[in-house]
Write a protein that holds these residues in place. Sequence first.
Motif, PDB file in Angstrom:
ATOM      1  N   HIS A   1       3.252   1.971  -1.896  1.00 33.44           N
ATOM      2  CA  HIS A   1       3.738   2.259  -3.249  1.00 33.44           C
ATOM      3  C   HIS A   1       3.320   3.645  -3.724  1.00 33.44           C
ATOM      4  N   GLU A   2       2.030   3.962  -3.592  1.00 30.60           N
ATOM      5  CA  GLU A   2       1.537   5.239  -4.100  1.00 30.60           C
ATOM      6  C   GLU A   2       2.174   6.409  -3.364  1.00 30.60           C
TER       7      GLU A   2
ATOM      8  N   THR B   1       3.211  -0.498 -14.585  1.00 31.58           N
ATOM      9  CA  THR B   1       2.297  -0.911 -13.516  1.00 31.58           C
ATOM     10  C   THR B   1       1.382   0.229 -13.100  1.00 31.58           C
TER      11      THR B   1
ATOM     12  N   ASP C   1       0.811  -1.220   0.000  1.00 33.72           N
ATOM     13  CA  ASP C   1       0.000   0.000   0.000  1.00 33.72           C
ATOM     14  C   ASP C   1       0.840   1.263   0.000  1.00 33.72           C
TER      15      ASP C   1
ATOM     16  N   ARG D   1       5.845  -1.901  -6.410  1.00 37.47           N
ATOM     17  CA  ARG D   1       4.654  -2.107  -7.225  1.00 37.47           C
ATOM     18  C   ARG D   1       3.408  -1.951  -6.361  1.00 37.47           C
ATOM     19  N   HIS D   2       2.305  -1.709  -7.003  1.00 37.61           N
ATOM     20  CA  HIS D   2       1.034  -1.580  -6.290  1.00 37.61           C
ATOM     21  C   HIS D   2       0.584  -2.953  -5.787  1.00 37.61           C
TER      22      HIS D   2
ATOM     23  N   GLU E   1      -2.353  -4.267  -5.428  1.00 35.45           N
ATOM     24  CA  GLU E   1      -3.404  -4.919  -6.218  1.00 35.45           C
ATOM     25  C   GLU E   1      -2.815  -5.596  -7.437  1.00 35.45           C
TER      26      GLU E   1
ATOM     27  N   THR F   1       0.603   3.888 -10.813  1.00 36.75           N
ATOM     28  CA  THR F   1       0.391   4.078  -9.384  1.00 36.75           C
ATOM     29  C   THR F   1      -1.049   3.746  -8.967  1.00 36.75           C
ATOM     30  N   ASP F   2      -1.929   3.477  -9.946  1.00 37.32           N
ATOM     31  CA  ASP F   2      -3.294   3.143  -9.598  1.00 37.32           C
ATOM     32  C   ASP F   2      -3.598   1.665  -9.805  1.00 37.32           C
ATOM     33  N   GLY F   3      -2.534   0.888 -10.062  1.00 33.98           N
ATOM     34  CA  GLY F   3      -2.720  -0.551 -10.197  1.00 33.98           C
ATOM     35  C   GLY F   3      -3.175  -0.958 -11.591  1.00 33.98           C
TER      36      GLY F   3
END
Length: 417
Positions: free
Chosen positions: A298-299, A410, A296, A332-333, A335, A412-414
């Motif tokens: 990541h963002e 990838t 989580d 990485r995200h 999700e 930032t929003d998955g």
Amino acid sequence: MKLLHAADLHIDSPLRGLSGYEGAPVEEIRSAARRAVANLVDLARAEAVDAVLLAGDIYDGDWKDYHTGLFFTVQMRRLADAGIPVLLVAGNHDADSRITRELRLPPNVHRFSTDQPETVAFEDLGLAVHGQGFGVRDVTDNLAVTYPAPRGGMFNVGLLHTALTGRDGHDNYAPCSVGDLVSRGYDYWALGHVHAREVVHEAEPWIVFPGNIQGRHARETGPKGATLITVDEPGRVAIEHRDLDVVRWARLDVDASTATDVDDVLDLVRRRIAEARASAGDRLLAGRVRITGAGDVHEALWRDERRFVFETRALAAEFSGVWLEKVRLATRHAELADAGAELPALVADLARTAQALRADPSALEQLVRGIPGLKTLDARVAEEGIAPADPAWRADLFDQAVDLLTALVTGTDGEPG
């Protein structure tokens, strides 16, 4: 009998781009190769070795001035004062065709012919050393198969600069197989050219790459030094790595998968730096931090990457003798990671392509040299560290590109982007 085997001293190897880093310990790193050579001589004298074996690339290329050769000559005289002979071969970086200046070396130093293999025998020690240096940089012949037969009743050493059957990141000079070396009937092969320490074959014969004595950049990590060889009698040989480096390069990978916020990541980084600082002893620790994992956080990391980099550098300043060369995000995200087999095909293709290119230095060179504009940047090489002819520089550029592309793919929003 004791012998000291070293290779790839790369005295006065040029530094590329360090001056562009805020607070970089440029002079400390610039002098590191010379200080490591002095450590090599100190070790030889302390152990009272019977001979020093240098397997090529004493220099990094033609000297800018005579000070490079003078430094090496002075160090060899220190060995002469201790009665220690030195046997060396030229490698691809210090081949006859590349070194245009010359200083007379003291009489304790024997530089093997570049025309054909020869043997130097020490009857009092029962030691025979066989070797041939590089006359030109690009030696593609198998030199080992022409080395002379072993001397009976003596400890036989083959001194050779080679990539064997090929090593990642190294041009395949003087190629040969382990079988070629074993067939010569020697007791020990003192190899050079490959900068990572590797015991290729244990006993009958020993085949050893000692690695270089000082890491030159962030891809040459971990302890660097020489191999001490102790011969009680033929067939009873012990080898031991001895550290000589004064700057310890380290890749500090930090898995941020369990972190819930940026502060957690910084705490993980702090612990990783502390571990590396302790293992480096009293050396300067030059680290490259790479944040990995899926989670989580990541963002938050990517949202303000610049601030995170500066926070990490400030954190490193808490430690004495630590300098961070780079800080990279490669997270990485969560999700996307949970998707497992549903990862975008583009990411999988990118990973396969990256793996293939890392294993093929010539293909990577063609790719990097094909980047528009690189040919016009020659004047900026010394200032900004742009060096497309340097395999290490190309590999570093490629790694950065792969990290960036993976992050962009990838998103930032998955979602792929």
